[in-house]
Write an enzyme that holds these catalytic residues in place. Structure first.
Site, PDB file in Angstrom:
ATOM      1  N   GLN A 129       0.912  -1.295  -0.074  1.00 44.64           N
ATOM      2  CA  GLN A 129      -0.028   0.103  -0.021  1.00 44.64           C
ATOM      3  C   GLN A 129       0.951   1.175   0.170  1.00 44.64           C
ATOM      4  O   GLN A 129       1.634   1.442   0.852  1.00 44.64           O
ATOM      5  CB  GLN A 129      -0.918   0.311   1.214  1.00 44.64           C
ATOM      6  CG  GLN A 129      -1.763   1.308   1.307  1.00 44.64           C
ATOM      7  CD  GLN A 129      -2.602   1.048   2.954  1.00 44.64           C
ATOM      8  OE1 GLN A 129      -1.807   0.987   3.848  1.00 44.64           O
ATOM      9  NE2 GLN A 129      -3.627   1.434   2.708  1.00 44.64           N
ATOM     10  N   GLY A 130       0.671   2.307  -1.069  1.00 44.54           N
ATOM     11  CA  GLY A 130       1.400   3.496  -1.015  1.00 44.54           C
ATOM     12  C   GLY A 130       0.685   4.411  -0.959  1.00 44.54           C
ATOM     13  O   GLY A 130       0.297   5.150  -1.982  1.00 44.54           O
ATOM     14  N   TYR A 131      -0.058   4.647   0.275  1.00 45.62           N
ATOM     15  CA  TYR A 131      -0.903   5.815   0.454  1.00 45.62           C
ATOM     16  C   TYR A 131       0.025   7.037   1.336  1.00 45.62           C
ATOM     17  O   TYR A 131      -0.122   8.245   0.661  1.00 45.62           O
ATOM     18  CB  TYR A 131      -1.978   5.751   1.481  1.00 45.62           C
ATOM     19  CG  TYR A 131      -3.059   4.476   0.739  1.00 45.62           C
ATOM     20  CD1 TYR A 131      -3.157   4.224  -0.561  1.00 45.62           C
ATOM     21  CD2 TYR A 131      -3.963   4.086   1.567  1.00 45.62           C
ATOM     22  CE1 TYR A 131      -3.994   3.398  -0.938  1.00 45.62           C
ATOM     23  CE2 TYR A 131      -5.277   3.489   1.212  1.00 45.62           C
ATOM     24  CZ  TYR A 131      -5.267   3.039  -0.130  1.00 45.62           C
ATOM     25  OH  TYR A 131      -6.232   2.116  -0.622  1.00 45.62           O
ATOM     26  N   SER A 132       0.477   6.579   2.369  1.00 45.67           N
ATOM     27  CA  SER A 132       1.005   7.604   3.316  1.00 45.67           C
ATOM     28  C   SER A 132       2.175   8.509   2.572  1.00 45.67           C
ATOM     29  O   SER A 132       2.957   7.805   1.834  1.00 45.67           O
ATOM     30  CB  SER A 132       1.731   7.208   4.450  1.00 45.67           C
ATOM     31  OG  SER A 132       0.621   6.401   5.340  1.00 45.67           O
ATOM     32  N   SER A 164       4.509  -0.950   4.278  1.00 44.89           N
ATOM     33  CA  SER A 164       4.630  -1.970   4.748  1.00 44.89           C
ATOM     34  C   SER A 164       4.946  -3.029   3.423  1.00 44.89           C
ATOM     35  O   SER A 164       4.258  -3.160   2.676  1.00 44.89           O
ATOM     36  CB  SER A 164       3.742  -2.645   5.642  1.00 44.89           C
ATOM     37  OG  SER A 164       3.416  -1.646   6.566  1.00 44.89           O
ATOM     38  N   GLU A 247      -9.579  -2.991   5.277  1.00 46.39           N
ATOM     39  CA  GLU A 247      -8.173  -3.133   5.937  1.00 46.39           C
ATOM     40  C   GLU A 247      -8.470  -3.638   7.576  1.00 46.39           C
ATOM     41  O   GLU A 247      -7.970  -4.422   7.928  1.00 46.39           O
ATOM     42  CB  GLU A 247      -7.359  -1.939   5.807  1.00 46.39           C
ATOM     43  CG  GLU A 247      -5.941  -2.284   6.464  1.00 46.39           C
ATOM     44  CD  GLU A 247      -4.851  -0.845   6.318  1.00 46.39           C
ATOM     45  OE1 GLU A 247      -5.288  -0.087   5.782  1.00 46.39           O
ATOM     46  OE2 GLU A 247      -3.775  -1.249   6.692  1.00 46.39           O
ATOM     47  N   GLU A 375      -6.367   8.338  17.751  1.00 41.90           N
ATOM     48  CA  GLU A 375      -7.081   9.456  17.716  1.00 41.90           C
ATOM     49  C   GLU A 375      -7.901   9.664  16.588  1.00 41.90           C
ATOM     50  O   GLU A 375      -9.210   9.801  16.691  1.00 41.90           O
ATOM     51  CB  GLU A 375      -6.069  10.507  17.653  1.00 41.90           C
ATOM     52  CG  GLU A 375      -5.059  10.859  18.781  1.00 41.90           C
ATOM     53  CD  GLU A 375      -3.765   9.922  18.965  1.00 41.90           C
ATOM     54  OE1 GLU A 375      -3.751   9.164  17.840  1.00 41.90           O
ATOM     55  OE2 GLU A 375      -3.038  10.169  19.801  1.00 41.90           O
TER      56      GLU A 375
HETATM   57  C1  LIG Z   1       2.975  -0.273  11.511  1.00 37.08           C
HETATM   58  C2  LIG Z   1       2.431   0.529  10.536  1.00 37.08           C
HETATM   59  C3  LIG Z   1       2.491   0.034   9.177  1.00 37.08           C
HETATM   60  C4  LIG Z   1       1.926   1.131   8.200  1.00 37.08           C
HETATM   61  N1  LIG Z   1       1.699   0.647   6.826  1.00 37.08           N
HETATM   62  C5  LIG Z   1       1.412   1.517   5.976  1.00 37.08           C
HETATM   63  C6  LIG Z   1       1.508   0.979   4.464  1.00 37.08           C
HETATM   64  O1  LIG Z   1       1.650  -0.078   4.166  1.00 37.08           O
HETATM   65  N2  LIG Z   1       1.118   1.945   3.664  1.00 37.08           N
HETATM   66  C7  LIG Z   1       0.893   3.430   3.698  1.00 37.08           C
HETATM   67  O2  LIG Z   1       0.728   4.150   2.919  1.00 37.08           O
HETATM   68  N3  LIG Z   1       1.136   3.836   5.031  1.00 37.08           N
HETATM   69  C8  LIG Z   1       1.323   2.802   6.170  1.00 37.08           C
HETATM   70  N4  LIG Z   1       1.352   3.444   7.348  1.00 37.08           N
HETATM   71  C9  LIG Z   1       1.342   4.664   7.733  1.00 37.08           C
HETATM   72  C10 LIG Z   1       0.174   5.133   8.680  1.00 37.08           C
HETATM   73  O3  LIG Z   1      -0.934   5.072   7.898  1.00 37.08           O
HETATM   74  C11 LIG Z   1       0.609   6.779   9.149  1.00 37.08           C
HETATM   75  O4  LIG Z   1       1.703   6.611  10.074  1.00 37.08           O
HETATM   76  C12 LIG Z   1      -0.660   7.100   9.861  1.00 37.08           C
HETATM   77  O5  LIG Z   1      -1.736   7.523   9.082  1.00 37.08           O
HETATM   78  C13 LIG Z   1      -0.406   8.223  10.837  1.00 37.08           C
HETATM   79  O6  LIG Z   1       0.112   9.296   9.757  1.00 37.08           O
HETATM   80  P1  LIG Z   1       1.472  10.212  10.302  1.00 37.08           P
HETATM   81  O7  LIG Z   1       2.383   9.158  10.737  1.00 37.08           O
HETATM   82  O8  LIG Z   1       1.825  11.055   9.209  1.00 37.08           O
HETATM   83  O9  LIG Z   1       0.882  10.949  11.580  1.00 37.08           O
HETATM   84  P2  LIG Z   1       0.350  12.369  11.555  1.00 37.08           P
HETATM   85  O10 LIG Z   1      -1.067  12.336  10.593  1.00 37.08           O
HETATM   86  O11 LIG Z   1       1.277  13.537  11.292  1.00 37.08           O
HETATM   87  O12 LIG Z   1      -0.200  12.399  12.857  1.00 37.08           O
HETATM   88  C14 LIG Z   1       0.647  12.962  14.044  1.00 37.08           C
HETATM   89  C15 LIG Z   1      -0.032  12.835  15.210  1.00 37.08           C
HETATM   90  O13 LIG Z   1      -1.119  13.686  15.391  1.00 37.08           O
HETATM   91  C16 LIG Z   1      -2.586  13.173  15.551  1.00 37.08           C
HETATM   92  N5  LIG Z   1      -3.531  13.611  14.602  1.00 37.08           N
HETATM   93  C17 LIG Z   1      -3.407  14.100  13.557  1.00 37.08           C
HETATM   94  N6  LIG Z   1      -4.565  14.430  12.832  1.00 37.08           N
HETATM   95  C18 LIG Z   1      -5.384  14.759  14.059  1.00 37.08           C
HETATM   96  C19 LIG Z   1      -6.837  15.017  14.294  1.00 37.08           C
HETATM   97  N7  LIG Z   1      -7.820  15.512  12.954  1.00 37.08           N
HETATM   98  N8  LIG Z   1      -7.363  14.899  15.329  1.00 37.08           N
HETATM   99  C20 LIG Z   1      -6.755  14.287  16.446  1.00 37.08           C
HETATM  100  N9  LIG Z   1      -5.361  13.813  16.555  1.00 37.08           N
HETATM  101  C21 LIG Z   1      -4.830  13.959  14.955  1.00 37.08           C
HETATM  102  C22 LIG Z   1      -2.264  11.714  15.074  1.00 37.08           C
HETATM  103  O14 LIG Z   1      -3.153  10.889  15.812  1.00 37.08           O
HETATM  104  C23 LIG Z   1      -0.676  11.560  15.642  1.00 37.08           C
HETATM  105  O15 LIG Z   1      -0.911  10.933  17.001  1.00 37.08           O
HETATM  106  C24 LIG Z   1       1.886   2.502   8.476  1.00 37.08           C
HETATM  107  C25 LIG Z   1       2.163   2.916   9.731  1.00 37.08           C
HETATM  108  C26 LIG Z   1       2.547   1.893  10.605  1.00 37.08           C
HETATM  109  C27 LIG Z   1       2.846   2.500  12.104  1.00 37.08           C
END
Ligand SMILES: Cc1cc2nc3c(=O)[nH]c(=O)nc-3n(C[C@H](O)[C@H](O)[C@H](O)COP(=O)(O)OP(=O)(O)OC[C@H]3O[C@@H](n4cnc5c(N)ncnc54)[C@H](O)[C@@H]3O)c2cc1C
Length: 397
Positions: A129-132, A164, A247, A375
């Site tokens: 998955q390439g979303y983030s 991942s 998912e 969150e």
């Molecule tokens: C084990 C694991 C596997 C993953 N696998 C994949 C993958 O295969 N493909 C992929 O694309 N991504 C993957 N990810 C990425 C994951 O989807 C992101 O890490 C996640 O969506 C959080 O985004 P961020 O790290 O940019 O944090 P941010 O979005 O920057 O958040 C930072 C903090 O702010 C809080 N926050 C942000 N916005 C709000 C809001 N509106 N209200 C309250 N709190 C808020 C968050 O909860 C967090 O605590 C993976 C992550 C992990 C840990």
């Protein structure tokens, strides 16, 4: 008649208990040998196992039969997950099955279904998955990777992160920006990108436990055929909701079954170490027992939501939140219970059960972040389950 067709005929004729007995016998007789240590051999070993499942008609419990699945009724999907967890056989590689497969089944063209679904199920193609992106995790519509259309191709530029299985993937399912940045989710398209296409660079990232579960991925003028787009141009957002909901739902069902087994193993470990009669230990184990049952009931609610409405719905956020807190608490308790032995790492001969409890403790730190942070799950529950007002800081939906 092929082995897969024979299995399908049997499925139509037998009771749930007969199905359980036949599946258990198949798993006992065909499960792969010991897990190889070498990472490349481990990939080949896992792929061979999934090919065996498909070729014998024992893969894809919820998938339509025309794509190699079993099309099982709900009660049997539960039995299937329980028996797979019990047999301790390797799960599928990559992140395709529970996430992109439901999206392709619902929105893909017949040609796309034909080309991708069965190879995904067999493990011939590993998906990622390439979303983030940097600055586009929770706020996914902020993503900046662009796809510019040139004739029958898109030219893709940008960066993805936290992918991942990125290092072992063959195919990425991605979100790219085809509209303006201001258009937010209305300018996003769902594209499938070949990992081996010129201009794709994958860099593994080290995780807390010392492995490389994740990778960051760079796209430099990568040319992607328009026929590898799922759904309409600029129309990728509804597909994301399908992917993310599934998912969480797929995770709920698999984890409910595997945590049932893991909790039983933890109780056995407490007995072996002579502390199972300690009242405080018993109280914690009872709490885990209650939670593992609740996780299972929630998984059943999600599956019935999929069967009746076609979508898992917001229950999957409730489930995800419960599971992530549960697995962190369970592993933390296991490490505590082992005392000094609990912190011996998996490489050491002294490690209890090859250090799996410490490994689980470290890896579950990420649980409340991946697939949407705790969150964000709470926001979804507040808005969609409890019907509280929308977050005023978020753009109107
Ligand atoms: C084990 C694991 C596997 C993953 N696998 C994949 C993958 O295969 N493909 C992929 O694309 N991504 C993957 N990810 C990425 C994951 O989807 C992101 O890490 C996640 O969506 C959080 O985004 P961020 O790290 O940019 O944090 P941010 O979005 O920057 O958040 C930072 C903090 O702010 C809080 N926050 C942000 N916005 C709000 C809001 N509106 N209200 C309250 N709190 C808020 C968050 O909860 C967090 O605590 C993976 C992550 C992990 C840990």
């Amino acid at each position: 008649m092929t082995a897969a067709t024979q299995t399908q005929h049997a499925l139509d004729a037998e009771t749930d208990e007969e199905f359980r007995a036949r599946l258990r016998a198949f798993l006992a007789g065909n499960a792969p040998g010991p897990r190889p240590k070498d990472p490349r051999e481990k990939i080949a070993w896992t792929k061979a196992w999934h090919a065996t499942l498909v070729d014998n008609g024992y893969a894809g419990p919820s998938w339509p039969r025309e794509y190699g699945g079993m099309d099982l009724p709900f009660s049997r999907q539960v039995i299937y997950q329980e028996e797979i967890a019990r047999a301790k056989v390797p799960g599928p590689l990559g992140t395709g099955l529970g996430i992109v497969a439901p999206t392709i089944i619902r929105y893909g063209t017949p040609e796309q279904k034909e080309r991708w679904l069965r190879p995904m199920l067999r493990g011939d193609l590993v998906w990622c998955q390439g979303y983030s992106e940097p600055e586009a995790g929770s706020d996914l519509p902020a993503l900046r990777t662009t796809a510019r259309r040139e004739g029958e191709e898109y030219v893709v530029n940008g960066q993805k992160v936290w992918c991942s299985s990125g290092a072992i993937a063959d195919v990425f399912f991605t979100l790219v920006r085809t509209g303006t940045q201001e258009a937010r989710q209305k300018g996003i398209t769902y594209l499938i990108i070949d990992r081996h296409a010129p201009g794709v660079t994958v860099r593994p990232l080290k995780d807390l436990a010392g492995g490389s579960v994740f990778a960051e991925v760079f796209f430099d003028d990568v040319r992607v055929p328009v026929r590898d787009r799922i759904g309409e141009e600029d129309g990728g957002w509804p597909l994301v909701r399908t992917s993310l909901g599934h998912e969480r739902a797929a995770g709920a069902m698999n984890q409910a079954a595997s945590y049932r087994r893991i909790l039983t193993e933890l109780v056995d470990l407490a007995r072996e170490r002579g502390i199972a009669t300690d009242p405080l230990v018993r109280e914690r184990l009872t709490d885990f027992e209650i939670r593992v049952r609740l996780i299972r009931y929630n998984a059943e609610r999600i599956i019935s939501g999929i069967l009746t409405k076609g979508e898992p719905g917001p229950t999957s956020s409730v489930s995800r939140l419960m599971i992530t807190a549960f697995e962190q608490d369970l592993h933390e308790f296991a490490v505590d219970m082992l005392g000094p032995d609990g912190i011996v790492t998996k490489g050491s001969d002294q490690a209890v059960q090859r250090g799996r409890w410490l490994q689980g403790f470290l890896m579950t730190r990420a649980s409340t972040i991946g697939a949407g942070t705790a969150e964000i799950q709470r926001n979804t529950i507040a808005e969609q389950v409890l019907r509280l007002p929308f977050d005023p800081a978020m753009p109107p939906r």
